[in-house]
Scaffold this motif. Structure first.
Motif, PDB file in Angstrom:
ATOM      1  N   ASN A 211      19.409   8.014   2.543  1.00 20.31           N
ATOM      2  CA  ASN A 211      17.800   8.335   1.253  1.00 20.31           C
ATOM      3  C   ASN A 211      17.455   7.145   1.126  1.00 20.31           C
ATOM      4  O   ASN A 211      16.837   7.058   0.682  1.00 20.31           O
ATOM      5  N   VAL A 212      18.944   6.387   0.248  1.00 19.18           N
ATOM      6  CA  VAL A 212      18.078   4.999  -0.366  1.00 19.18           C
ATOM      7  C   VAL A 212      17.521   4.464   1.228  1.00 19.18           C
ATOM      8  O   VAL A 212      16.396   3.396   0.403  1.00 19.18           O
ATOM      9  N   ASP A 213      17.754   4.095   2.318  1.00 15.86           N
ATOM     10  CA  ASP A 213      16.972   2.926   2.577  1.00 15.86           C
ATOM     11  C   ASP A 213      15.943   3.952   3.445  1.00 15.86           C
ATOM     12  O   ASP A 213      14.776   2.987   3.383  1.00 15.86           O
ATOM     13  N   ILE A 214      16.044   5.302   3.203  1.00 18.39           N
ATOM     14  CA  ILE A 214      13.894   6.237   3.135  1.00 18.39           C
ATOM     15  C   ILE A 214      13.354   5.471   2.336  1.00 18.39           C
ATOM     16  O   ILE A 214      12.071   4.919   2.592  1.00 18.39           O
ATOM     17  N   LEU A 215      14.123   5.524   1.058  1.00 12.20           N
ATOM     18  CA  LEU A 215      13.137   5.387  -0.321  1.00 12.20           C
ATOM     19  C   LEU A 215      12.411   3.676  -0.679  1.00 12.20           C
ATOM     20  O   LEU A 215      11.723   2.646  -1.091  1.00 12.20           O
ATOM     21  N   GLN A 216      13.081   2.955  -0.033  1.00  7.61           N
ATOM     22  CA  GLN A 216      13.125   1.656   0.176  1.00  7.61           C
ATOM     23  C   GLN A 216      13.048   0.742   1.476  1.00  7.61           C
ATOM     24  O   GLN A 216      13.067  -0.626   0.757  1.00  7.61           O
ATOM     25  N   ASN A 217      11.962   1.312   2.156  1.00  8.87           N
ATOM     26  CA  ASN A 217      11.849   0.836   3.345  1.00  8.87           C
ATOM     27  C   ASN A 217      10.548   0.069   3.097  1.00  8.87           C
ATOM     28  O   ASN A 217       9.912   0.782   2.505  1.00  8.87           O
ATOM     29  N   PRO A 218      10.510  -1.762   3.428  1.00  9.24           N
ATOM     30  CA  PRO A 218       9.940  -2.124   2.384  1.00  9.24           C
ATOM     31  C   PRO A 218       8.821  -1.934   3.605  1.00  9.24           C
ATOM     32  O   PRO A 218       7.414  -1.972   2.930  1.00  9.24           O
ATOM     33  N   LEU A 219       8.286  -1.202   4.630  1.00  8.02           N
ATOM     34  CA  LEU A 219       7.207  -2.058   5.027  1.00  8.02           C
ATOM     35  C   LEU A 219       6.356  -0.301   5.455  1.00  8.02           C
ATOM     36  O   LEU A 219       4.910  -0.416   5.063  1.00  8.02           O
ATOM     37  N   MET A 220       7.052   0.628   4.900  1.00  6.47           N
ATOM     38  CA  MET A 220       6.477   1.604   4.113  1.00  6.47           C
ATOM     39  C   MET A 220       6.029   1.379   2.940  1.00  6.47           C
ATOM     40  O   MET A 220       4.682   1.858   1.842  1.00  6.47           O
ATOM     41  N   ILE A 221       6.426   0.333   2.044  1.00  4.30           N
ATOM     42  CA  ILE A 221       6.051   0.348   0.449  1.00  4.30           C
ATOM     43  C   ILE A 221       5.115  -0.567   1.029  1.00  4.30           C
ATOM     44  O   ILE A 221       4.043  -0.646  -0.375  1.00  4.30           O
ATOM     45  N   LYS A 222       4.984  -1.469   1.820  1.00  7.63           N
ATOM     46  CA  LYS A 222       3.902  -2.050   1.731  1.00  7.63           C
ATOM     47  C   LYS A 222       2.604  -1.203   2.228  1.00  7.63           C
ATOM     48  O   LYS A 222       1.383  -1.869   2.051  1.00  7.63           O
ATOM     49  N   ILE A 223       2.630  -0.885   2.747  1.00  7.54           N
ATOM     50  CA  ILE A 223       1.541   0.521   3.342  1.00  7.54           C
ATOM     51  C   ILE A 223       0.993   1.238   1.834  1.00  7.54           C
ATOM     52  O   ILE A 223       0.194   1.107   1.735  1.00  7.54           O
ATOM     53  N   ASN A 224       1.693   1.490   1.157  1.00  5.24           N
ATOM     54  CA  ASN A 224       1.623   2.526   0.460  1.00  5.24           C
ATOM     55  C   ASN A 224       0.560   1.439  -0.631  1.00  5.24           C
ATOM     56  O   ASN A 224       0.125   2.233  -1.677  1.00  5.24           O
ATOM     57  N   GLN A 225       1.562   0.480  -1.058  1.00  3.86           N
ATOM     58  CA  GLN A 225       0.774  -0.333  -2.018  1.00  3.86           C
ATOM     59  C   GLN A 225      -0.585  -1.521  -1.574  1.00  3.86           C
ATOM     60  O   GLN A 225      -0.897  -2.237  -1.735  1.00  3.86           O
ATOM     61  N   ASP A 226      -1.226  -0.746  -0.185  1.00  2.44           N
ATOM     62  CA  ASP A 226      -2.133  -1.418   0.533  1.00  2.44           C
ATOM     63  C   ASP A 226      -3.598  -1.599  -0.625  1.00  2.44           C
ATOM     64  O   ASP A 226      -3.626  -0.897  -1.012  1.00  2.44           O
ATOM     65  N   PRO A 227      -4.320  -3.026  -0.505  1.00  3.89           N
ATOM     66  CA  PRO A 227      -4.858  -3.941  -1.496  1.00  3.89           C
ATOM     67  C   PRO A 227      -6.438  -2.598  -1.287  1.00  3.89           C
ATOM     68  O   PRO A 227      -7.168  -2.551  -2.632  1.00  3.89           O
ATOM     69  N   LEU A 228      -6.631  -2.315  -0.277  1.00  5.87           N
ATOM     70  CA  LEU A 228      -7.930  -1.477   0.112  1.00  5.87           C
ATOM     71  C   LEU A 228      -7.715  -0.138  -1.151  1.00  5.87           C
ATOM     72  O   LEU A 228      -8.624   0.691  -1.476  1.00  5.87           O
ATOM     73  N   GLY A 229      -6.592   0.504  -0.808  1.00  2.56           N
ATOM     74  CA  GLY A 229      -6.509   1.573  -1.400  1.00  2.56           C
ATOM     75  C   GLY A 229      -6.847   3.008  -1.267  1.00  2.56           C
ATOM     76  O   GLY A 229      -7.511   3.970  -2.144  1.00  2.56           O
ATOM     77  N   ILE A 230      -7.035   2.838   0.017  1.00  4.66           N
ATOM     78  CA  ILE A 230      -8.008   4.087   0.541  1.00  4.66           C
ATOM     79  C   ILE A 230      -7.091   5.112   0.798  1.00  4.66           C
ATOM     80  O   ILE A 230      -5.354   5.123   2.102  1.00  4.66           O
ATOM     81  N   GLN A 231      -7.566   6.417   0.479  1.00  3.15           N
ATOM     82  CA  GLN A 231      -5.904   7.251   0.883  1.00  3.15           C
ATOM     83  C   GLN A 231      -6.624   7.861   2.578  1.00  3.15           C
ATOM     84  O   GLN A 231      -7.752   7.885   3.177  1.00  3.15           O
ATOM     85  N   GLY A 232      -5.302   8.657   2.816  1.00  2.00           N
ATOM     86  CA  GLY A 232      -5.577   8.628   4.897  1.00  2.00           C
ATOM     87  C   GLY A 232      -5.877  10.306   4.654  1.00  2.00           C
ATOM     88  O   GLY A 232      -6.454  11.339   3.502  1.00  2.00           O
ATOM     89  N   ARG A 233      -6.407  10.973   5.707  1.00  2.00           N
ATOM     90  CA  ARG A 233      -6.638  12.100   5.427  1.00  2.00           C
ATOM     91  C   ARG A 233      -5.765  12.447   7.646  1.00  2.00           C
ATOM     92  O   ARG A 233      -5.686  11.491   8.512  1.00  2.00           O
ATOM     93  N   ARG A 234      -5.719  14.039   7.667  1.00  2.00           N
ATOM     94  CA  ARG A 234      -5.690  14.258   8.908  1.00  2.00           C
ATOM     95  C   ARG A 234      -6.641  14.232   9.775  1.00  2.00           C
ATOM     96  O   ARG A 234      -8.054  14.643   9.221  1.00  2.00           O
ATOM     97  N   ILE A 235      -6.429  14.104  10.871  1.00  2.00           N
ATOM     98  CA  ILE A 235      -7.495  13.491  12.234  1.00  2.00           C
ATOM     99  C   ILE A 235      -7.350  13.912  12.980  1.00  2.00           C
ATOM    100  O   ILE A 235      -7.987  14.833  14.274  1.00  2.00           O
ATOM    101  N   LEU A 236      -6.176  15.113  13.305  1.00  2.00           N
ATOM    102  CA  LEU A 236      -5.632  15.701  14.875  1.00  2.00           C
ATOM    103  C   LEU A 236      -5.136  16.645  14.469  1.00  2.00           C
ATOM    104  O   LEU A 236      -3.756  16.489  13.288  1.00  2.00           O
ATOM    105  N   LYS A 237      -4.601  18.431  14.618  1.00  2.00           N
ATOM    106  CA  LYS A 237      -4.901  19.146  15.088  1.00  2.00           C
ATOM    107  C   LYS A 237      -4.067  19.545  15.929  1.00  2.00           C
ATOM    108  O   LYS A 237      -5.012  20.412  16.652  1.00  2.00           O
ATOM    109  N   GLU A 238      -3.003  19.834  16.476  1.00  3.96           N
ATOM    110  CA  GLU A 238      -2.759  20.635  18.153  1.00  3.96           C
ATOM    111  C   GLU A 238      -2.457  21.514  18.017  1.00  3.96           C
ATOM    112  O   GLU A 238      -1.627  22.328  17.050  1.00  3.96           O
TER     113      GLU A 238
END
Length: 214
Positions: free
Chosen positions: A96-123
């Motif tokens: 669980n520490v690995d999940i929480l400290q994933n560097p790429l995940m944190i980079k994405i979360n902290q993206d400077p644009l700050g745009i919230q994502g959205r669901r674009i497809l439901k199958e």
């Protein structure tokens, strides 16, 4: 929803939108469903310094499986959520520490644009796709399975996901680190998504061979 989000964005850094999260997958899904149902209202008001808050991460507690913990982390990240942990650090597992400290995940979360994502497809297959635009023409993609039976092979293309910019893309799997190269808008790809799990991509454009990368 009788909320003046424009006013909130002026006076608050973040705000809780919905019910208190409980230590269960059902609770996570109920919050996610609410955010999706109101994404046309919620997405435009999120940005640097003012965020929608779907409540705490449950990772490291008792209610989520491994796949569900990875799913909550990915979905909260693509929703540009503040990542607040709610767990006992004395007993949290290395997994669980690995999940929480994933560097790429944190980079994405902290993206400077700050745009919230959205669901674009439901199958009908119970696969959903979420997309978040990132800096430098990159994207975060989350392929999310609501299935409970078996892993599912999901086939798609970037064009089908409305990513139609010309040129080549690469995708890095946020959890495994694997890189998928040579993606063009019409390229058909397959991701295998575990039940109640996700595959998350960091998708970015690459320069064509022979073009100077100045």
């Amino acid at each position: 929803m009788q909320v003046d989000y424009s006013l909130l964005a002026k006076i608050c850094n973040l705000w809780r939108n919905y019910d208190d999260i409980q230590d269960s997958w059902t609770s996570v899904l109920s919050i996610l469903d609410w955010f999706v149902a109101h994404q046309d209202i919620l997405q435009p008001v999120a940005g640097p310094g003012h965020w929608n808050d779907p409540d705490m991460l449950l990772i490291g507690n008792f209610g989520l499986s491994f796949e569900q913990a990875r799913a909550q982390m990915a979905l909260w990240t693509v929703l540009a959520a503040p990542l607040f942990m709610s767990t006992d650090l004395r007993t949290i597992s290395a997994q669980n520490v690995d999940i929480l400290q994933n560097p790429l995940m944190i980079k994405i979360n902290q993206d400077p644009l700050g745009i919230q994502g959205r669901r674009i497809l439901k199958e009908k297959s119970l696969i959903e796709v979420f997309l978040r635009p990132l800096i430098n023409d990159a994207f975060a993609l989350v392929f999310f399975s609501r299935r409970t039976d078996m892993p599912y092979r999901f086939h798609s293309s970037l064009a089908r996901l409305n990513i139609t910019c010309s040129g080549l893309y690469e995708a890095q799997d946020v959890y495994t680190g694997a890189v998928i190269s040579g993606l063009q808008p019409e390229t058909i790809f397959t991701v295998i998504v575990n039940p109640s799990g996700v595959v998350m991509w960091y998708l970015y454009p690459i320069k064509k061979p022979g073009i100077s990368q100045q």
